[in-house]
Design a protein around this motif. Structure first.
Motif, PDB file in Angstrom:
ATOM      1  N   TYR A   8       0.839  -1.206   0.000  1.00 38.18           N
ATOM      2  CA  TYR A   8       0.000   0.000   0.000  1.00 38.18           C
ATOM      3  C   TYR A   8       0.872   1.253   0.000  1.00 38.18           C
ATOM      4  O   TYR A   8       0.634   2.199  -0.758  1.00 38.18           O
ATOM      5  CB  TYR A   8      -0.902   0.028   1.236  1.00 38.18           C
ATOM      6  N   PHE A   9       1.870   1.245   0.871  1.00 43.00           N
ATOM      7  CA  PHE A   9       2.754   2.405   1.006  1.00 43.00           C
ATOM      8  C   PHE A   9       3.479   2.705  -0.310  1.00 43.00           C
ATOM      9  O   PHE A   9       3.541   3.851  -0.755  1.00 43.00           O
ATOM     10  CB  PHE A   9       3.762   2.142   2.126  1.00 43.00           C
ATOM     11  N   LYS A  16       1.392   9.174  -5.965  1.00 47.89           N
ATOM     12  CA  LYS A  16       1.469  10.564  -5.469  1.00 47.89           C
ATOM     13  C   LYS A  16       0.190  11.077  -4.811  1.00 47.89           C
ATOM     14  O   LYS A  16       0.213  12.137  -4.196  1.00 47.89           O
ATOM     15  CB  LYS A  16       1.861  11.544  -6.583  1.00 47.89           C
ATOM     16  N   THR A  17      -0.929  10.365  -4.943  1.00 47.92           N
ATOM     17  CA  THR A  17      -2.166  10.795  -4.281  1.00 47.92           C
ATOM     18  C   THR A  17      -2.854   9.577  -3.675  1.00 47.92           C
ATOM     19  O   THR A  17      -2.744   8.454  -4.184  1.00 47.92           O
ATOM     20  CB  THR A  17      -3.149  11.486  -5.246  1.00 47.92           C
ATOM     21  N   ILE A  18      -3.604   9.822  -2.591  1.00 46.39           N
ATOM     22  CA  ILE A  18      -4.369   8.761  -1.940  1.00 46.39           C
ATOM     23  C   ILE A  18      -5.456   8.250  -2.875  1.00 46.39           C
ATOM     24  O   ILE A  18      -5.699   7.048  -2.978  1.00 46.39           O
ATOM     25  CB  ILE A  18      -4.989   9.269  -0.624  1.00 46.39           C
ATOM     26  N   SER A  19      -6.104   9.167  -3.586  1.00 50.30           N
ATOM     27  CA  SER A  19      -7.237   8.779  -4.435  1.00 50.30           C
ATOM     28  C   SER A  19      -6.804   7.842  -5.555  1.00 50.30           C
ATOM     29  O   SER A  19      -7.438   6.814  -5.813  1.00 50.30           O
ATOM     30  CB  SER A  19      -7.914  10.025  -5.013  1.00 50.30           C
ATOM     31  N   LYS A  20      -5.692   8.177  -6.239  1.00 53.85           N
ATOM     32  CA  LYS A  20      -5.218   7.327  -7.322  1.00 53.85           C
ATOM     33  C   LYS A  20      -4.739   5.974  -6.790  1.00 53.85           C
ATOM     34  O   LYS A  20      -5.008   4.929  -7.388  1.00 53.85           O
ATOM     35  CB  LYS A  20      -4.093   8.011  -8.089  1.00 53.85           C
ATOM     36  N   LEU A  36      -2.220   3.800   6.268  1.00 58.26           N
ATOM     37  CA  LEU A  36      -0.981   4.581   6.244  1.00 58.26           C
ATOM     38  C   LEU A  36      -0.721   5.249   7.582  1.00 58.26           C
ATOM     39  O   LEU A  36       0.417   5.313   8.054  1.00 58.26           O
ATOM     40  CB  LEU A  36      -1.043   5.621   5.127  1.00 58.26           C
ATOM     41  N   LYS A  37      -1.763   5.762   8.177  1.00 57.82           N
ATOM     42  CA  LYS A  37      -1.616   6.403   9.487  1.00 57.82           C
ATOM     43  C   LYS A  37      -1.146   5.394  10.522  1.00 57.82           C
ATOM     44  O   LYS A  37      -0.259   5.684  11.343  1.00 57.82           O
ATOM     45  CB  LYS A  37      -2.941   7.028   9.909  1.00 57.82           C
ATOM     46  N   GLU A  40       2.573   4.732  10.046  1.00 58.93           N
ATOM     47  CA  GLU A  40       3.387   5.809  10.615  1.00 58.93           C
ATOM     48  C   GLU A  40       3.442   5.699  12.132  1.00 58.93           C
ATOM     49  O   GLU A  40       4.504   5.900  12.748  1.00 58.93           O
ATOM     50  CB  GLU A  40       2.836   7.161  10.184  1.00 58.93           C
ATOM     51  N   GLU A  41       2.303   5.387  12.752  1.00 57.84           N
ATOM     52  CA  GLU A  41       2.272   5.248  14.213  1.00 57.84           C
ATOM     53  C   GLU A  41       3.095   4.061  14.674  1.00 57.84           C
ATOM     54  O   GLU A  41       3.790   4.124  15.696  1.00 57.84           O
ATOM     55  CB  GLU A  41       0.819   5.105  14.665  1.00 57.84           C
ATOM     56  N   GLU A  42       3.028   2.958  13.914  1.00 59.35           N
ATOM     57  CA  GLU A  42       3.815   1.770  14.262  1.00 59.35           C
ATOM     58  C   GLU A  42       5.306   2.058  14.216  1.00 59.35           C
ATOM     59  O   GLU A  42       6.074   1.625  15.083  1.00 59.35           O
ATOM     60  CB  GLU A  42       3.467   0.631  13.309  1.00 59.35           C
ATOM     61  N   LEU A  43       5.737   2.815  13.190  1.00 58.61           N
ATOM     62  CA  LEU A  43       7.155   3.109  13.017  1.00 58.61           C
ATOM     63  C   LEU A  43       7.612   4.328  13.817  1.00 58.61           C
ATOM     64  O   LEU A  43       8.810   4.531  14.006  1.00 58.61           O
ATOM     65  CB  LEU A  43       7.459   3.331  11.531  1.00 58.61           C
TER      66      LEU A  43
END
Length: 294
Positions: A8-9, A16-20, A36-37, A40-43
């Motif tokens: 996913y990442f 370059k965009t979440i929507s695409k 994704l959030k 980021e929190e995990e890392l």
């Protein structure tokens, strides 16, 4: 950290965009944003800078993207090599520097595929440092490297092949009138040198007292782009023979005198966990090397 989330990442980093990215992944935007959030929190780092129109990677994001590509590539390779039936199949990964010695690898691949047509290959081009690093991390099965390199940590087979060092120059360059290059000929001329470890030591030994007068204006990883600078007569390129075709061009390769040569070795990790395909490749290389002087 799940492989699914790494994919996913990487998709978001590419699109370059979440929507695409959500469209490509067949996910809803809220679901992807949540994944994704949580990553980021995990890392404990910020991976993206979210702009009005596009997303860019932070420094930590670039680092993770590079590592994620390596991780997913290794998983794909491992899976491919395990999903075998009675036929020997799978992917063999080979890294190589720029050397005519790769013709030998080509002949081995040809013979191996005649016996086992289900085997496939993935090639990586890079200098010895790059190739050895990827072997160490399990991203390559084998490497074809130009000596000298530090190989105590690896198994290797020295081929009875040699590459010849010299200089690649524009035909309008004053050195182009020479048939051989002596150590004193290249001092103070703008040159580019390979950035491979140990090359400097080899050149220093050949140049002797002239090494200190060497006018190095840059270094290169692979030769083709550097050769374009020689075509423009910006610099002369210290390199090995046979990589750049100089026929019908404004380039000329001139060998060193006394000759400076480099041996070629096939390298692999000590105590490897090879697939059956990689084992067959190594067995064939060893058999051929015992029978032929190359």
């Amino acid at each position: 950290m799940e492989l699914r989330v790494l994919n996913y990442f990487l998709t978001v980093a590419r699109e370059k965009t979440i929507s695409k990215a959500a469209e490509v992944l067949h996910l809803s935007q809220p679901t992807l944003s949540k994944q994704l959030k949580e990553l980021e929190e995990e890392l404990g780092v910020t991976l993206f800078i979210r702009g009005n129109r596009s997303i860019t990677l932070t420094e930590d994001g670039v680092y993770l993207a590079n590592r994620a590509k390596e991780i997913l590539s290794l998983v794909e390779l491992t899976t491919s090599n395990l999903l075998q039936n009675e036929t020997i199949s799978g992917k063999i990964t080979i890294g190589a520097g720029e050397t005519r010695g790769f013709e030998f690898i080509g002949s081995v691949i040809h013979q191996l595929r005649e016996i086992h047509p289900e085997i496939t290959f993935q090639l990586h081009s890079g200098n010895a440092d790059d190739v050895l690093e990827k072997i160490e991390h399990g991203l390559l099965d084998f490497g074809l490297v130009i000596n000298p390199v530090e190989m105590q940590a690896y198994e290797y087979l020295q081929l009875s092949l040699e590459d010849r060092w010299g200089i690649l120059v524009n035909t309008a360059h004053p050195l182009a009138q020479k048939e051989v290059i002596a150590p004193g000929d290249i001092q103070e001329n703008p040159i580019m040198v390979s950035n491979q470890s140990f090359v400097d030591n080899q050149l220093a030994s050949w140049l002797g007292e002239h090494f200190e007068q060497l006018n190095v204006i840059g270094r290169y990883n692979l030769l083709y782009n550097a050769s374009l600078l020689a075509k423009e007569n910006i610099a002369s390129i210290l390199c090995i023979d046979g990589i750049i075709n100089t026929d019908n061009t404004n380039l000329k390769f001139i060998p060193f005198s006394p000759p400076l040569t480099a041996g070629i070795s096939i390298v692999w990790k000590k105590n490897p966990t090879f697939s059956s395909a990689a084992k067959e490749f190594l067995r064939l290389i060893k058999n051929i090397s015992r029978r032929q002087p190359f």
